[in-house]
Write an enzyme that holds these catalytic residues in place. Structure first.
Site, PDB file in Angstrom:
ATOM      1  N   HIS A  18       0.828  -1.209   0.000  1.00 51.93           N
ATOM      2  CA  HIS A  18       0.000   0.000   0.000  1.00 51.93           C
ATOM      3  C   HIS A  18       0.864   1.262   0.000  1.00 51.93           C
ATOM      4  O   HIS A  18       0.503   2.260  -0.617  1.00 51.93           O
ATOM      5  CB  HIS A  18      -0.931   0.019   1.223  1.00 51.93           C
ATOM      6  CG  HIS A  18      -1.764  -1.223   1.334  1.00 51.93           C
ATOM      7  ND1 HIS A  18      -2.101  -1.805   2.528  1.00 51.93           N
ATOM      8  CD2 HIS A  18      -2.291  -2.020   0.373  1.00 51.93           C
ATOM      9  CE1 HIS A  18      -2.819  -2.895   2.297  1.00 51.93           C
ATOM     10  NE2 HIS A  18      -2.947  -3.048   1.003  1.00 51.93           N
ATOM     11  N   ASP A 117      -6.218   5.195   0.047  1.00 52.05           N
ATOM     12  CA  ASP A 117      -6.436   3.908  -0.609  1.00 52.05           C
ATOM     13  C   ASP A 117      -7.684   3.263  -0.001  1.00 52.05           C
ATOM     14  O   ASP A 117      -8.346   3.879   0.840  1.00 52.05           O
ATOM     15  CB  ASP A 117      -5.180   3.020  -0.536  1.00 52.05           C
ATOM     16  CG  ASP A 117      -4.748   2.735   0.896  1.00 52.05           C
ATOM     17  OD1 ASP A 117      -5.627   2.711   1.792  1.00 52.05           O
ATOM     18  OD2 ASP A 117      -3.538   2.537   1.123  1.00 52.05           O
ATOM     19  N   HIS A 370       2.732 -14.040  -6.515  1.00 53.81           N
ATOM     20  CA  HIS A 370       1.395 -14.234  -5.928  1.00 53.81           C
ATOM     21  C   HIS A 370       0.367 -13.319  -6.604  1.00 53.81           C
ATOM     22  O   HIS A 370      -0.785 -13.314  -6.237  1.00 53.81           O
ATOM     23  CB  HIS A 370       1.460 -13.963  -4.424  1.00 53.81           C
ATOM     24  CG  HIS A 370       1.597 -12.507  -4.078  1.00 53.81           C
ATOM     25  ND1 HIS A 370       2.467 -11.649  -4.714  1.00 53.81           N
ATOM     26  CD2 HIS A 370       0.950 -11.725  -3.163  1.00 53.81           C
ATOM     27  CE1 HIS A 370       2.361 -10.440  -4.206  1.00 53.81           C
ATOM     28  NE2 HIS A 370       1.444 -10.455  -3.261  1.00 53.81           N
ATOM     29  N   TRP A 373      -0.833  -6.642  -7.171  1.00 57.37           N
ATOM     30  CA  TRP A 373      -0.855  -5.773  -8.353  1.00 57.37           C
ATOM     31  C   TRP A 373       0.468  -5.031  -8.566  1.00 57.37           C
ATOM     32  O   TRP A 373       0.894  -4.810  -9.692  1.00 57.37           O
ATOM     33  CB  TRP A 373      -2.022  -4.797  -8.266  1.00 57.37           C
ATOM     34  CG  TRP A 373      -2.304  -4.101  -9.551  1.00 57.37           C
ATOM     35  CD1 TRP A 373      -2.163  -2.762  -9.794  1.00 57.37           C
ATOM     36  CD2 TRP A 373      -2.777  -4.682 -10.784  1.00 57.37           C
ATOM     37  NE1 TRP A 373      -2.522  -2.477 -11.092  1.00 57.37           N
ATOM     38  CE2 TRP A 373      -2.907  -3.639 -11.726  1.00 57.37           C
ATOM     39  CE3 TRP A 373      -3.104  -5.983 -11.171  1.00 57.37           C
ATOM     40  CZ2 TRP A 373      -3.341  -3.846 -13.026  1.00 57.37           C
ATOM     41  CZ3 TRP A 373      -3.541  -6.200 -12.477  1.00 57.37           C
ATOM     42  CH2 TRP A 373      -3.647  -5.143 -13.381  1.00 57.37           C
ATOM     43  N   GLU A 378       5.285  -4.338 -11.832  1.00 56.56           N
ATOM     44  CA  GLU A 378       6.761  -4.305 -11.892  1.00 56.56           C
ATOM     45  C   GLU A 378       7.265  -5.322 -12.909  1.00 56.56           C
ATOM     46  O   GLU A 378       8.232  -5.082 -13.633  1.00 56.56           O
ATOM     47  CB  GLU A 378       7.345  -4.580 -10.495  1.00 56.56           C
ATOM     48  CG  GLU A 378       7.160  -3.391  -9.551  1.00 56.56           C
ATOM     49  CD  GLU A 378       7.283  -3.742  -8.064  1.00 56.56           C
ATOM     50  OE1 GLU A 378       7.748  -4.854  -7.730  1.00 56.56           O
ATOM     51  OE2 GLU A 378       6.898  -2.899  -7.234  1.00 56.56           O
ATOM     52  N   GLN A 395      -6.130 -11.452  -5.884  1.00 54.54           N
ATOM     53  CA  GLN A 395      -5.039 -12.017  -6.692  1.00 54.54           C
ATOM     54  C   GLN A 395      -5.493 -13.079  -7.692  1.00 54.54           C
ATOM     55  O   GLN A 395      -4.871 -13.252  -8.744  1.00 54.54           O
ATOM     56  CB  GLN A 395      -3.949 -12.573  -5.757  1.00 54.54           C
ATOM     57  CG  GLN A 395      -3.265 -11.463  -4.961  1.00 54.54           C
ATOM     58  CD  GLN A 395      -2.614 -11.948  -3.687  1.00 54.54           C
ATOM     59  OE1 GLN A 395      -2.526 -13.148  -3.433  1.00 54.54           O
ATOM     60  NE2 GLN A 395      -2.168 -11.025  -2.853  1.00 54.54           N
TER      61      GLN A 395
HETATM   62  N1  UDP Z   1       8.614  -6.228  -2.353  1.00 47.79           N
HETATM   63  C1  UDP Z   1       9.982  -6.082  -2.327  1.00 47.79           C
HETATM   64  N2  UDP Z   1      10.715  -7.119  -1.827  1.00 47.79           N
HETATM   65  C2  UDP Z   1      10.174  -8.275  -1.360  1.00 47.79           C
HETATM   66  C3  UDP Z   1       8.772  -8.411  -1.417  1.00 47.79           C
HETATM   67  C4  UDP Z   1       8.019  -7.375  -1.916  1.00 47.79           C
HETATM   68  O1  UDP Z   1      10.534  -5.057  -2.743  1.00 47.79           O
HETATM   69  O2  UDP Z   1      10.916  -9.157  -0.924  1.00 47.79           O
HETATM   70  C5  UDP Z   1       7.796  -5.109  -2.883  1.00 47.79           C
HETATM   71  C6  UDP Z   1       7.397  -5.384  -4.319  1.00 47.79           C
HETATM   72  O3  UDP Z   1       8.389  -4.894  -5.200  1.00 47.79           O
HETATM   73  C7  UDP Z   1       6.066  -4.653  -4.424  1.00 47.79           C
HETATM   74  C8  UDP Z   1       5.502  -4.707  -3.010  1.00 47.79           C
HETATM   75  O4  UDP Z   1       6.602  -5.006  -2.151  1.00 47.79           O
HETATM   76  O5  UDP Z   1       6.275  -3.296  -4.788  1.00 47.79           O
HETATM   77  C9  UDP Z   1       4.455  -5.792  -2.856  1.00 47.79           C
HETATM   78  O6  UDP Z   1       3.259  -5.360  -3.399  1.00 47.79           O
HETATM   79  P1  UDP Z   1       2.251  -6.357  -4.112  1.00 47.79           P
HETATM   80  O7  UDP Z   1       1.078  -5.545  -4.538  1.00 47.79           O
HETATM   81  O8  UDP Z   1       2.931  -7.099  -5.151  1.00 47.79           O
HETATM   82  O9  UDP Z   1       1.843  -7.407  -3.026  1.00 47.79           O
HETATM   83  P2  UDP Z   1       1.307  -7.301  -1.515  1.00 47.79           P
HETATM   84  O10 UDP Z   1       2.514  -7.286  -0.687  1.00 47.79           O
HETATM   85  O11 UDP Z   1       0.493  -6.044  -1.409  1.00 47.79           O
HETATM   86  O12 UDP Z   1       0.520  -8.547  -1.354  1.00 47.79           O
END
Ligand code: UDP
Length: 493
Positions: A18, A117, A370, A373, A378, A395
């Site tokens: 977030h 958000d 997983h 978003w 990315e 997801q």
């Molecule tokens: N992320 C990271 N390193 C990790 C795990 C996650 O930098 O080891 C970052 C990833 O690049 C992304 C965010 O954390 O920007 C995760 O957001 P996402 O929406 O993919 O998943 P959420 O964590 O919200 O389920």
């Protein structure tokens, strides 16, 4: 400083998934649309990682970041409370600080818009009381946004029928949501998740505008449906803007600077030869599943980088509030001899990896994700095809879009007993990394990358959307300042 230059206040709710998109939106408003920007970050015990990420944005000195003092709600909720409830309560507890801070901002023009958000909705009344415009930022797809907007006005019977008959849920102008991919809130109508989502949906449609981290050409049908009065547009009070893809940019390491760790290892690998495996900022799996992933990676005979966390039974978001702890524990759960057997072929990173940098690296050729978003965007931004392995929230919808509609991912199939076996893990990895279908997906995802770049450029659809939103804010600022000056001239002195 012009009198009409709007000042946007952004509220980032707990969790890196977030905070990252909110900070990126703030940067964009500041650098491309000349807003004043203040970002309130609600911190949790992942504060170490949070500050690391935020430090990377510190070169933007005019981005005013305010940390809300950390809030611990653990004594107010049962230990197994869903992550959504915990986030929601943390936000509610931070409102007094937020309210007094917004009113006391005095180094910029008075705030004219609040952007939250979907967990920050409880803050919207503060903005209304202060005469600010209110925006909700969906850091996710237009499809999920469309489902939520439609849900705000849907008869409960429709959701009950979807849950009971297991038939797809029709969404005007959009792809229907298959029962297999449905949201937790829809699978038990009337339950706590359902009520929470419904309350949120009603507040979202009442905001002055909705922003989404997607772009028109990625989701033409859903963005169109949301903007058209004859379809979903009639449910929303304000405009709906697709403003993405906004993703974290990689900090360039200065010439001669030290890289270290996984990035240095990637430098030594051939182009597009490494699969990156990570389940988001909080994703966790059972001990059995972790073992199968390890053995599947080994069986695939592909180079890999894998982010591991200590396993959690029956809790797919177990590390959401504590990504910074458990580094040693994570490694102790790997199968015996795994690290030694895969030496040189793979790297295991405990707890947290520099994901944006890994996905941008030329050696990375695939991503087991997983389907959060941010991770999806990315991956697209770097032209990396995916293995879609959804865990929670929206997801499964994202996984459907990636594999069935966009053709840029292979989806993992559910297996009996709830554990995906090592053979399937090896198979999906090889399909993306070695097979011809992987090469076709790589081509498609590179096309999407270009389309995303186009949306953000000067004449692109997402740039245009934020310019329109800025105009709205500017008009609001002008109207507020002329009404306050006329009331001050007409009032007796
Ligand atoms: N992320 C990271 N390193 C990790 C795990 C996650 O930098 O080891 C970052 C990833 O690049 C992304 C965010 O954390 O920007 C995760 O957001 P996402 O929406 O993919 O998943 P959420 O964590 O919200 O389920």
């Amino acid at each position: 400083m012009t009198a009409s230059k709007p000042h946007a206040v952004l509220l980032a709710s707990p969790g890196m998934g977030h905070i990252i998109p909110m900070v990126e939106l703030g940067k964009r408003l500041l650098t491309h649309h000349s807003f004043h920007v203040t970002i309130f970050v609600v911190t949790t015990d992942s504060a170490t990682t949070t500050s690391q990420i935020l430090r990377q944005t510190s070169n933007l000195s005019s981005l005013n970041i305010v940390h809300v003092p950390p809030i611990d709600v653990s004594d107010k909720l049962p230990p197994n409370a869903p992550v959504e409830l915990r986030i929601g309560l943390t936000i509610v507890e931070s409102l007094p600080f937020l309210s007094s801070s917004i009113t006391s901002i005095n180094n910029f023009p008075p705030p004219s818009a609040l952007i939250v958000d979907i967990f920050g909705l409880p803050a919207l009344p503060i903005a209304r009381d202060l005469g600010m415009l209110t925006y909700v930022y969906f850091a996710t797809s237009a499809w999920f946004s469309a489902v939520t907007v439609y849900f705000s006005d849907t008869n409960k019977k429709v959701i009950e029928t979807h849950a009971e008959s297991r038939q797809p849920l029709s969404i005007p102008g959009c792809t229907p949501v298959r029962f297999e991919d449905t949201l937790e809130s829809f699978s038990s109508p009337g339950g706590i998740m359902y009520e929470g989502h419904l309350r949120a949906a009603k507040e979202i449609v009442a905001a002055d505008g909705i922003l989404m981290n997607t772009w028109q050409d990625l989701e033409p049908a859903a963005t169109k449906a949301l903007r058209e009065d004859g379809v979903l547009g009639r449910f929303t009070k304000g405009e709906v803007y697709a403003v993405g893809p906004l993703v974290r940019s990689v900090e360039k390491i200065p010439e001669g600077g030290k890289k270290g760790g996984v990035l240095q290892w990637l430098d030594e690998q051939p182009a597009e030869s490494v699969i990156y495996v990570s389940f988001g900022s909080g994703g966790t799996m059972s001990a059995n599943q972790m073992r199968e992933v390890a053995l599947g990676l080994e069986l695939s005979r592909q180079r890999f980088v894998w982010v591991v966390r200590p396993p959690r039974e029956g809790d797919a978001s177990g590390a959401f509030f504590n990504v910074a702890s458990g580094v040693d524990a994570a490694m102790s759960y790997l199968p015996e001899g795994f690290v030694e057997r895969t030496e040189g072929v793979g790297v295991v990173v405990p707890m947290w990896a520099p994901q944006a940098e890994i996905l941008e690296h030329p050696a990375t050729g695939g991503f087991v994700t997983h389907c959060g978003w941010n991770s999806v965007l990315e991956s697209v931004e770097n032209g990396v095809p995916m293995v879609a392995w959804p865990l929670y929230a929206e997801q499964k919808m994202n996984a459907f879009m990636l594999s069935e509609e966009l053709g840029v991912a292979v989806r993992v199939a559910e297996e009996g007993g709830g554990v995906v076996g090592r053979e399937q893990v090896a198979e999906v990895v090889r399909r993306v990394m070695v097979e011809e279908e992987g090469a076709a997906m790589r081509n498609k995802v590179k096309e999407l990358k270009l389309s995303g770049e186009k949306a953000l450029c000067m004449f692109g659809s997402s740039h245009h959307s934020l310019s329109e939103m800025r105009k709205e804010c500017e008009i609001h600022v002008q109207a507020s300042s002329s009404s306050s000056s006329s009331s001050s001239t007409s009032s007796p002195s």
